[in-house]
Design a protein around this motif. Structure first.
Motif, PDB file in Angstrom:
ATOM      1  N   ALA A 348       0.463  -0.681  -0.380  1.00 33.81           N
ATOM      2  CA  ALA A 348       0.392   0.237  -0.221  1.00 33.81           C
ATOM      3  C   ALA A 348       0.804   1.086  -0.221  1.00 33.81           C
ATOM      4  CB  ALA A 348      -0.942   0.034   0.844  1.00 33.81           C
ATOM      5  N   VAL A 349       2.422   2.152   0.688  1.00 33.53           N
ATOM      6  CA  VAL A 349       2.582   2.597   0.778  1.00 33.53           C
ATOM      7  C   VAL A 349       3.431   3.141  -0.738  1.00 33.53           C
ATOM      8  CG1 VAL A 349       4.535   3.527   2.056  1.00 33.53           C
ATOM      9  CG2 VAL A 349       3.294   2.402   3.321  1.00 33.53           C
ATOM     10  N   THR A 350       4.038   1.513  -1.098  1.00 31.77           N
ATOM     11  CA  THR A 350       5.321   1.629  -2.625  1.00 31.77           C
ATOM     12  C   THR A 350       3.906   1.706  -4.294  1.00 31.77           C
ATOM     13  OG1 THR A 350       5.276  -0.859  -1.983  1.00 31.77           O
ATOM     14  CG2 THR A 350       6.640   0.463  -1.249  1.00 31.77           C
ATOM     15  N   CYS A 351       2.959   1.866  -4.004  1.00 28.66           N
ATOM     16  CA  CYS A 351       1.608   1.610  -5.150  1.00 28.66           C
ATOM     17  C   CYS A 351       1.540   2.560  -5.623  1.00 28.66           C
ATOM     18  CB  CYS A 351       0.949   0.465  -4.872  1.00 28.66           C
ATOM     19  SG  CYS A 351      -0.623   0.355  -4.020  1.00 28.66           S
ATOM     20  N   ASP A 352       1.531   3.815  -4.614  1.00 29.32           N
ATOM     21  CA  ASP A 352       1.322   5.017  -5.274  1.00 29.32           C
ATOM     22  C   ASP A 352       1.084   5.168  -7.333  1.00 29.32           C
ATOM     23  OD1 ASP A 352      -0.576   5.439  -2.432  1.00 29.32           O
ATOM     24  OD2 ASP A 352       1.145   6.628  -2.464  1.00 29.32           O
ATOM     25  N   ASP A 353       2.476   5.405  -7.206  1.00 34.85           N
ATOM     26  CA  ASP A 353       2.981   5.396  -8.591  1.00 34.85           C
ATOM     27  C   ASP A 353       2.791   5.046  -9.177  1.00 34.85           C
ATOM     28  OD1 ASP A 353       3.467   8.316  -7.110  1.00 34.85           O
ATOM     29  OD2 ASP A 353       5.247   7.683  -7.056  1.00 34.85           O
ATOM     30  N   SER A 354       2.832   3.623  -9.600  1.00 38.11           N
ATOM     31  CA  SER A 354       3.456   2.146  -9.856  1.00 38.11           C
ATOM     32  C   SER A 354       2.156   1.669 -10.452  1.00 38.11           C
ATOM     33  CB  SER A 354       4.466   1.627 -10.128  1.00 38.11           C
ATOM     34  OG  SER A 354       4.258   0.764  -8.416  1.00 38.11           O
ATOM     35  N   GLY A 355       0.630   1.925  -9.386  1.00 36.27           N
ATOM     36  CA  GLY A 355       0.453   0.894  -9.848  1.00 36.27           C
ATOM     37  C   GLY A 355      -0.038  -0.799  -9.415  1.00 36.27           C
ATOM     38  N   SER A 431      -7.929  -8.869   3.752  1.00 36.69           N
ATOM     39  CA  SER A 431      -6.667  -7.971   3.942  1.00 36.69           C
ATOM     40  C   SER A 431      -5.973  -6.976   2.403  1.00 36.69           C
ATOM     41  CB  SER A 431      -5.592  -8.452   4.544  1.00 36.69           C
ATOM     42  OG  SER A 431      -4.531  -9.300   3.553  1.00 36.69           O
ATOM     43  N   THR A 432      -6.138  -7.714   1.092  1.00 40.15           N
ATOM     44  CA  THR A 432      -6.014  -6.977   0.239  1.00 40.15           C
ATOM     45  C   THR A 432      -7.040  -5.367  -0.103  1.00 40.15           C
ATOM     46  OG1 THR A 432      -7.125  -8.818  -1.029  1.00 40.15           O
ATOM     47  CG2 THR A 432      -4.431  -8.346  -0.649  1.00 40.15           C
ATOM     48  N   ARG A 433      -8.114  -5.978   0.516  1.00 41.82           N
ATOM     49  CA  ARG A 433      -9.541  -4.909  -0.051  1.00 41.82           C
ATOM     50  C   ARG A 433      -9.720  -4.110   0.452  1.00 41.82           C
ATOM     51  NH1 ARG A 433     -14.156  -7.692   3.624  1.00 41.82           N
ATOM     52  NH2 ARG A 433     -13.291  -9.106   2.566  1.00 41.82           N
ATOM     53  N   ARG A 434      -8.845  -3.220   1.089  1.00 38.06           N
ATOM     54  CA  ARG A 434      -8.386  -1.728   1.549  1.00 38.06           C
ATOM     55  C   ARG A 434      -7.046  -1.490  -0.090  1.00 38.06           C
ATOM     56  NH1 ARG A 434      -2.916  -1.150   5.409  1.00 38.06           N
ATOM     57  NH2 ARG A 434      -2.974   0.619   4.772  1.00 38.06           N
ATOM     58  N   LEU A 435      -6.855  -1.747  -0.715  1.00 27.30           N
ATOM     59  CA  LEU A 435      -6.579  -1.628  -1.880  1.00 27.30           C
ATOM     60  C   LEU A 435      -7.489  -0.969  -3.649  1.00 27.30           C
ATOM     61  CD1 LEU A 435      -3.627  -4.141  -1.956  1.00 27.30           C
ATOM     62  CD2 LEU A 435      -3.431  -1.715  -0.771  1.00 27.30           C
ATOM     63  N   MET A 436      -8.150  -1.820  -2.653  1.00 29.68           N
ATOM     64  CA  MET A 436      -9.558  -1.623  -3.508  1.00 29.68           C
ATOM     65  C   MET A 436     -10.884  -0.487  -3.596  1.00 29.68           C
ATOM     66  SD  MET A 436     -10.063  -5.978  -4.442  1.00 29.68           S
ATOM     67  CE  MET A 436      -8.656  -7.377  -4.554  1.00 29.68           C
ATOM     68  N   ALA A 437     -11.431  -0.294  -4.254  1.00 23.16           N
ATOM     69  CA  ALA A 437     -12.803   0.722  -4.693  1.00 23.16           C
ATOM     70  C   ALA A 437     -13.348  -0.093  -5.359  1.00 23.16           C
ATOM     71  CB  ALA A 437     -11.989   1.655  -4.874  1.00 23.16           C
ATOM     72  N   TYR A 438     -15.221  -0.516  -4.784  1.00 22.98           N
ATOM     73  CA  TYR A 438     -15.917  -1.165  -5.497  1.00 22.98           C
ATOM     74  C   TYR A 438     -16.994  -0.628  -5.432  1.00 22.98           C
ATOM     75  CZ  TYR A 438     -19.114  -5.717  -5.528  1.00 22.98           C
ATOM     76  OH  TYR A 438     -19.875  -5.858  -5.986  1.00 22.98           O
ATOM     77  N   LEU A 512     -12.776   8.413  -5.197  1.00 28.21           N
ATOM     78  CA  LEU A 512     -12.693   9.589  -4.181  1.00 28.21           C
ATOM     79  C   LEU A 512     -11.703   8.771  -3.095  1.00 28.21           C
ATOM     80  CD1 LEU A 512     -12.654  12.474  -2.649  1.00 28.21           C
ATOM     81  CD2 LEU A 512     -14.705  11.715  -0.847  1.00 28.21           C
ATOM     82  N   ARG A 513     -12.013   7.109  -3.375  1.00 31.12           N
ATOM     83  CA  ARG A 513     -11.376   6.255  -1.697  1.00 31.12           C
ATOM     84  C   ARG A 513      -9.521   6.629  -2.077  1.00 31.12           C
ATOM     85  NH1 ARG A 513     -12.213   2.068   1.310  1.00 31.12           N
ATOM     86  NH2 ARG A 513     -10.706   0.162   0.559  1.00 31.12           N
ATOM     87  N   ASN A 514      -9.809   6.243  -3.959  1.00 30.29           N
ATOM     88  CA  ASN A 514      -8.607   6.579  -4.860  1.00 30.29           C
ATOM     89  C   ASN A 514      -7.208   5.612  -4.456  1.00 30.29           C
ATOM     90  OD1 ASN A 514      -6.674   7.946  -6.969  1.00 30.29           O
ATOM     91  ND2 ASN A 514      -5.383   8.776  -5.007  1.00 30.29           N
ATOM     92  N   SER A 515      -8.752   3.957  -4.421  1.00 27.69           N
ATOM     93  CA  SER A 515      -7.766   2.932  -4.797  1.00 27.69           C
ATOM     94  C   SER A 515      -6.801   2.538  -6.436  1.00 27.69           C
ATOM     95  CB  SER A 515      -8.910   2.365  -4.308  1.00 27.69           C
ATOM     96  OG  SER A 515      -8.637   2.314  -2.845  1.00 27.69           O
ATOM     97  N   PRO A 516      -5.461   1.781  -5.733  1.00 29.68           N
ATOM     98  CA  PRO A 516      -5.215   1.390  -7.164  1.00 29.68           C
ATOM     99  C   PRO A 516      -5.727   0.385  -8.403  1.00 29.68           C
ATOM    100  CG  PRO A 516      -4.275   0.971  -5.185  1.00 29.68           C
ATOM    101  CD  PRO A 516      -5.660   1.936  -4.244  1.00 29.68           C
TER     102      PRO A 516
END
Length: 587
Positions: A348-355, A431-438, A512-516
């Motif tokens: 979650a910390v390292t994926c902002d730019d690269s997806g 636990s990976t749900r935090r990386l998604m918007a649905y 708005l959640r701005n998940s990758p």
């Protein structure tokens, strides 16, 4: 010996063992308030002795006024008044403590159960109707909370009361004590025989109550459809069918209660008349005074009442343990599968730019309650910056695939993973749900304002950020025209807005959640084609490295997608460019 054998048999067949397990669970909540409960018990015991002292003082007052000891009338009256006022004060304190504990324990249990329900494995929980869950969370929890004060402390205080009264009667007249206890073996026998039936009635009543609540909840949730299909009379008749079952169960229990209570009342009358007759005889023969006669009548009734109260705790114990068992059934369901939480934090910390990329590799899946295979050797890839579409007939596995990606379902074989640009990867789970918007197809807006709904996914979002997300979702054009803009009210399940407006608001919240990773499950089905395409372009322009996976029945946007997978008859196949173009033409 016969009684002991029957008790052992009940332990072996699981009835008492099950109740013990449920009672132990209730105690896990009681121990948090054990000092207050102990204080409550002590006050109850003090009140018992004050009441007993008042009864004894009444005996001496009657003896005094009848000429046996007239010199202490003033003192005795003072004692009686003091004991009475003391009992009033203790009753008030006990009532306050009881209410406080009931409310606190009830809230604690409800909050605990609520948290456990929403963190329970989704597939395990899906077999329960929402009305049933609400009934367990409210009615069953209230019964358990009430037992904290209404059952265990009462068992102790009533036992002390029984022993104290019996000791006083034995002191004055052992025969009277024997007569007062005539009902004891009868009551024990009846309770032993009827305990199992009481437990069954309690379960049946709670089950039908859950069915009633589920029916009402389902009716009100689908009121628009009921009216639209002219089903008002159908559901009205169904309600009466459910009510009839509810009535039958309650009347059966009522008949059972009347028979048992009437029988015990007759036994109580026999005891009361026996004690009265013996007291009159002893008074007539000069062995006791009028005061002692009055004391006997008071205490024999109190002794019988204390014993009946102890036996009366059996139904309340059964009700409490039955309710606890229903709650435990939910609480003990498996929790959601939270895998590699530390690794997910790093990603979650390292994926902002690269997806992030999403991969499903040789996945096999079927639901736990079905033998039908939904997906077989499925393979899907979605990379950062791509829109990947899942198409196919209804009921073939598109929504199931979305649930797998959300970590709502546990796969049988194969892998579903998330990969970062720096070669970090983890299995998809809760636990990976935090990386998604649905965004699902159905309405998911909650009652409140538009802004409050948006800030559910980002608490510190500014008005400007909310407006930007609404604009990208093509929602701000109608929100801006509302009298209060983003502070306009939304009804339950998005009431007050059209299907298309609800979908655009849901998409705005996801943006708005701005998940990758963004998952759209038929989320644009209520939009016209032009708006649908504009929304998808806006989504990808906001973040060129966002991974977007959509399910759709409409091929009108498929030529915007980087890859298209068709899900049909358990198989997942990648669709060629030519096939996509043909789908668009055919549509």
């Amino acid at each position: 010996m016969e009684f002991i054998k029957k008790v052992i048999k009940k332990i072996k067949d699981g009835t008492i063992k099950e109740m013990y397990h449920e009672a132990k669970w209730i105690y896990s909540y009681i121990r948090n308030y054990k000092m207050v409960v102990i204080f409550y018990i002590v006050l109850g015991i003090v009140g018992t002795f004050m009441s007993l002292a008042g009864s004894i003082a009444s005996k001496y007052l009657i003896d005094a006024v009848t000429g046996y000891d007239s010199g202490r009338i003033g003192l005795i009256i003072s004692v009686i008044i003091s004991m009475g006022l003391g009992n009033v004060a203790i009753s008030a304190v006990l009532s306050r403590i009881s209410t406080k504990i009931n409310v606190k324990v009830g809230n604690e249990i409800r909050a605990d159960i609520y948290d456990k329900i929403i963190n329970t494995d989704w597939e395990s929980m899906s077999s329960y109707r929402s009305g049933d869950l609400l009934n367990r969370l409210s009615g069953d929890t209230s019964t358990v909370a009430g037992s904290v004060i209404g059952w265990i402390p009462s068992l102790i205080t009533k036992s002390v009361q029984f022993v104290a009264i019996l000791s006083v009667i034995l002191y004055y007249d052992p025969t009277m004590a024997v007569l007062a206890l005539i009902s004891a073996p009868v009551t024990l026998l009846v309770s032993k025989v009827l305990m199992k039936r009481m437990r069954k009635f309690n379960k049946d009543i709670r089950i039908i109550s859950s069915e009633m609540m589920s029916f009402n909840q389902e009716t009100f949730s689908n009121l628009q459809s009921i009216k639209a299909f002219n089903l008002v009379n159908v559901f009205s008749n169904r309600l009466r069918d459910v009510q009839k079952k509810y009535t039958d169960v309650n009347l059966d229990y009522n008949r059972f209660s009347i028979y048992t209570s009437s029988f015990m009342s007759v036994v109580g009358m026999v005891v009361s008349y026996s004690c009265f007759g013996w007291g009159v005889y002893r008074l007539w023969t000069g062995h006791i005074t009028y005061g002692t006669m009055t004391l006997f009548l008071q205490l024999s009734g109190s002794l019988s009442g204390a014993f009946s109260a102890l036996i009366g705790l059996v139904p309340s114990a059964i009700a409490a343990t039955t309710a606890a068992g229903r709650i435990m059934e939910i609480v003990e369901l498996p929790r959601e599968n939270m895998k590699d939480e530390d690794l997910v934090d790093r990603i979650a910390v390292t994926c902002d730019d690269s997806g992030l990329a999403v991969e499903i590799d040789n996945l096999n899946f079927k639901y736990a309650d079905s033998e039908k295979v939904v997906l077989e050797n499925a393979n899907i890839i979605a990379n950062p910056g791509e829109i990947v579409a899942l198409v196919g007939p209804s009921g073939e596995g598109k929504t199931t695939t979305m649930r797998i990606l959300l970590g709502l379902l546990n796969i049988d074989e194969g892998r579903s993973i998330i990969k970062s640009n720096d070669d970090l990867e983890c299995d998809i789970s809760a636990s990976t749900r935090r990386l998604m918007a649905y965004v699902p197809q159905e309405k998911t807006m909650f009652s409140g304002t538009i802004a409050e709904n948006m800030r559910m996914v980002k608490e510190d979002a500014s008005d400007g950020e909310i407006i930007e997300a609404l604009t990208a979702a093509c929602a701000y054009d109608f929100v801006s025209k509302l009298p209060e803009g983003i502070n306009s009210k939304i009804g339950e399940r998005g009431n007050g807005f059209s299907e298309g407006q609800n979908q655009r608001l849901s998409i705005a919240r996801a943006l708005l959640r701005n998940s990758p990773i963004l998952l759209l499950d038929e989320a644009t089905s209520a939009l016209d084609v032009a708006t649908e395409r504009r929304v998808l372009r806006n989504i990808m322009s906001l973040n060129t490295n966002k991974t977007c996976i959509v399910t759709t029945h409409r091929p009108s946007v498929l030529n915007m997608c980087d890859r298209v997978y068709k899900i049909s008859q358990t198989q997942v196949t990648e669709v060629t460019t030519e096939e996509v173009e043909q789908m668009v033409v055919d549509f």
